[in-house]
Motif scaffolding. Structure first.
Motif, mmCIF file in Angstrom:
data_model
loop_
_atom_site.group_PDB
_atom_site.id
_atom_site.type_symbol
_atom_site.label_atom_id
_atom_site.label_comp_id
_atom_site.label_asym_id
_atom_site.label_seq_id
_atom_site.Cartn_x
_atom_site.Cartn_y
_atom_site.Cartn_z
ATOM 1 N N SER A 12 11.393 -4.548 -21.430
ATOM 2 C CA SER A 12 12.445 -5.646 -21.295
ATOM 3 C C SER A 12 12.607 -5.623 -20.271
ATOM 4 N N ALA A 13 12.199 -4.724 -19.149
ATOM 5 C CA ALA A 13 12.740 -5.539 -17.884
ATOM 6 C C ALA A 13 12.013 -6.057 -17.187
ATOM 7 N N PHE A 14 12.522 -6.384 -16.376
ATOM 8 C CA PHE A 14 11.943 -8.162 -14.992
ATOM 9 C C PHE A 14 12.193 -8.287 -14.435
ATOM 10 N N ILE A 15 12.147 -8.823 -13.028
ATOM 11 C CA ILE A 15 11.753 -8.792 -11.948
ATOM 12 C C ILE A 15 12.792 -9.944 -11.426
ATOM 13 N N LEU A 16 13.834 -10.589 -11.257
ATOM 14 C CA LEU A 16 14.501 -11.877 -11.058
ATOM 15 C C LEU A 16 14.520 -11.791 -9.152
ATOM 16 N N MET A 17 13.940 -12.859 -9.005
ATOM 17 C CA MET A 17 13.357 -13.768 -8.030
ATOM 18 C C MET A 17 14.725 -14.466 -7.624
ATOM 19 N N GLY A 18 15.660 -14.508 -7.528
ATOM 20 C CA GLY A 18 16.978 -14.930 -7.326
ATOM 21 C C GLY A 18 16.777 -16.669 -7.273
ATOM 22 N N ILE A 19 16.740 -17.158 -5.530
ATOM 23 C CA ILE A 19 16.771 -18.657 -5.880
ATOM 24 C C ILE A 19 15.998 -19.150 -4.488
ATOM 25 N N PRO A 20 14.088 -18.843 -5.550
ATOM 26 C CA PRO A 20 12.678 -18.882 -4.733
ATOM 27 C C PRO A 20 13.239 -19.784 -3.274
ATOM 28 N N GLY A 21 13.098 -20.160 -2.205
ATOM 29 C CA GLY A 21 12.602 -21.903 -1.579
ATOM 30 C C GLY A 21 14.061 -21.568 -1.023
ATOM 31 N N LEU A 22 15.351 -20.742 -1.309
ATOM 32 C CA LEU A 22 16.511 -20.835 -0.059
ATOM 33 C C LEU A 22 16.887 -19.228 0.225
ATOM 34 N N GLU A 23 15.570 -18.315 0.285
ATOM 35 C CA GLU A 23 16.334 -16.911 0.898
ATOM 36 C C GLU A 23 16.526 -17.030 2.170
ATOM 37 N N ASP A 24 16.379 -18.288 3.345
ATOM 38 C CA ASP A 24 17.295 -17.970 4.777
ATOM 39 C C ASP A 24 18.466 -18.637 4.002
ATOM 40 N N ALA A 25 18.890 -19.105 3.295
ATOM 41 C CA ALA A 25 20.338 -19.046 3.546
ATOM 42 C C ALA A 25 20.807 -17.728 2.363
ATOM 43 N N TYR A 26 20.887 -17.073 1.544
ATOM 44 C CA TYR A 26 21.280 -16.253 0.797
ATOM 45 C C TYR A 26 22.260 -15.635 1.116
ATOM 46 N N ILE A 172 7.887 -11.764 -13.841
ATOM 47 C CA ILE A 172 8.587 -11.890 -12.388
ATOM 48 C C ILE A 172 9.556 -13.605 -13.070
ATOM 49 N N ILE A 173 10.718 -13.802 -13.211
ATOM 50 C CA ILE A 173 11.117 -14.681 -13.145
ATOM 51 C C ILE A 173 11.916 -15.161 -11.792
ATOM 52 N N PRO A 174 11.827 -16.756 -12.127
ATOM 53 C CA PRO A 174 11.733 -17.471 -10.595
ATOM 54 C C PRO A 174 13.501 -17.958 -10.836
ATOM 55 N N HIS A 175 14.551 -17.475 -10.932
ATOM 56 C CA HIS A 175 16.040 -17.311 -11.418
ATOM 57 C C HIS A 175 16.657 -16.224 -10.895
ATOM 58 N N ASN A 176 17.860 -16.440 -10.735
ATOM 59 C CA ASN A 176 18.837 -15.041 -10.535
ATOM 60 C C ASN A 176 20.156 -14.336 -11.716
ATOM 61 N N TYR A 177 19.378 -15.306 -12.580
ATOM 62 C CA TYR A 177 20.415 -14.067 -13.629
ATOM 63 C C TYR A 177 19.308 -14.795 -14.803
ATOM 64 N N CYS A 178 19.109 -13.306 -16.197
ATOM 65 C CA CYS A 178 18.245 -14.026 -17.195
ATOM 66 C C CYS A 178 18.533 -15.193 -18.480
ATOM 67 N N ASP A 179 18.245 -16.786 -17.780
ATOM 68 C CA ASP A 179 18.547 -17.627 -19.139
ATOM 69 C C ASP A 179 17.390 -17.810 -19.924
ATOM 70 N N HIS A 180 17.967 -17.768 -21.383
ATOM 71 C CA HIS A 180 16.718 -17.310 -22.428
ATOM 72 C C HIS A 180 15.813 -17.834 -21.686
#
Length: 309
Positions: A12-26, A172-180
């Motif tokens: 049930s544990a995952f890793i959220l990557m946030g917003i890939p491609g916009l790391e410099d603008a976090y 590893i999910i390319p998102h910042n929350y667990c969208d279904h």
């Protein structure tokens, strides 16, 4: 490697990557997110505080607005704090099953409250003499219980269906929350059941609720047009415009987000994610502001406490 061991040992544990491609603008994105979130919290807690303090606001409409404020707080809080943890502290681990259930349950509850508010407006305009007998506090409590049970019943299968999927080593999910659907796409197994249930849920919940709201306002408009006195038109329409503005804000963002996910294969991933985030942030911020400005009695009470401070 530590992250891989953590996710591999707990399905049930995952890793959220946030917003890939916009790391410099976090940092700039986090400022925008936190600003919208704080404004939304302040607005919704203000509504709850004023309605709770003022006995003159112990009316069905304001109780519904309080319920709407609670769900708005729940929706934004289920997404924003974790996103800010990713942006600021790089804390990416999460139990996706828990967040998926809570997020979708509160969203379904939120939709049900919109339907109840539309029904409340319909009774107030089309059957004003029977309003107090049709919509009692006891009946509101029953409607709230039905909405809660419906939300749980629709949201509960989502984490159960996710748990049965094989994810191999891909947590590893390319998102910042667990969208279904974002979680489902990470599976290495057959996702037909999950996709089907997602579509059925969207059609039954969002589609049916929108139809009920549209039906209520269709009947309201018909009743308004039958009013013999044209001087009564503005007052009657004003009782509905607030709710319509709030509904349009949510629906437009939902449609943009859904259409880009389904048909926007050529659109950059970060655009998909930002649109999905705005669907949770902007309505939460605007709902309390719109209702506070457009609802005269509530606006006066808010002004009373603001000026007092």
């Amino acid at each position: 490697m530590a992250s891989f061991n953590f996710t591999h040992s707990d399905p049930s544990a995952f890793i959220l990557m946030g917003i890939p491609g916009l790391e410099d603008a976090y940092m700039w994105i986090s400022i925008s997110f936190s600003t919208l979130y704080i404004i939304g919290l302040l607005g919704n807690f203000t509504v709850l505080f004023v309605v709770g303090k003022e006995q003159t606001l112990y009316k069905l409409m304001y109780l519904l607005l309080s319920m709407l404020a609670i769900t708005d707080i729940g929706i934004s809080t289920s997404v924003v704090p974790k996103a800010l943890c990713i942006f600021w502290f790089n804390l990416k681990g999460i139990n996706c099953l828990t967040q998926t259930f809570f997020l979708h349950a509160v969203s379904v509850m939120h939709s049900a409250i919109f339907v109840t508010i539309a029904f409340n407006r319909y009774v107030a305009i089309c059957s004003p003499l029977r309003y107090s007998t049709i919509l009692t506090n006891k009946r509101l409590a029953k409607l709230g219980l039905v909405a809660l049970v419906r939300a749980v019943l629709f949201a509960l299968p989502l984490p159960l269906l996710l748990r049965r999927l094989p994810f191999c080593a891909n947590h590893i999910i390319p998102h910042n929350y667990c969208d279904h659907m974002a979680v489902v796409k990470m599976s290495c197994g057959d996702i037909t059941v999950n996709r089907t249930y997602g579509l059925v849920m969207a059609f039954v919940v969002i589609g049916l609720d929108l139809m009920l709201v549209a039906l209520s306002y269709g009947l309201i408009i018909r009743a308004i047009l039958r009013i013999s006195s044209k001087k009564a038109y503005p007052k009657a329409f004003n009782t509905c415009t607030t709710h319509i503005c709030v509904m349009l804000t949510s629906c437009i963002l939902f449609l943009f987000s859904s259409l880009t996910q389904r048909f926007g294969q050529g659109i950059a991933l970060h655009i998909h994610i930002i649109l999905a985030d705005l669907f949770f942030l902007i309505p939460t911020m605007l709902n309390s502001i719109i209702y506070g400005v457009k609802t005269k009695e509530l606006c006066e009470k808010v002004g009373k406490y603001t000026c007092k401070r």
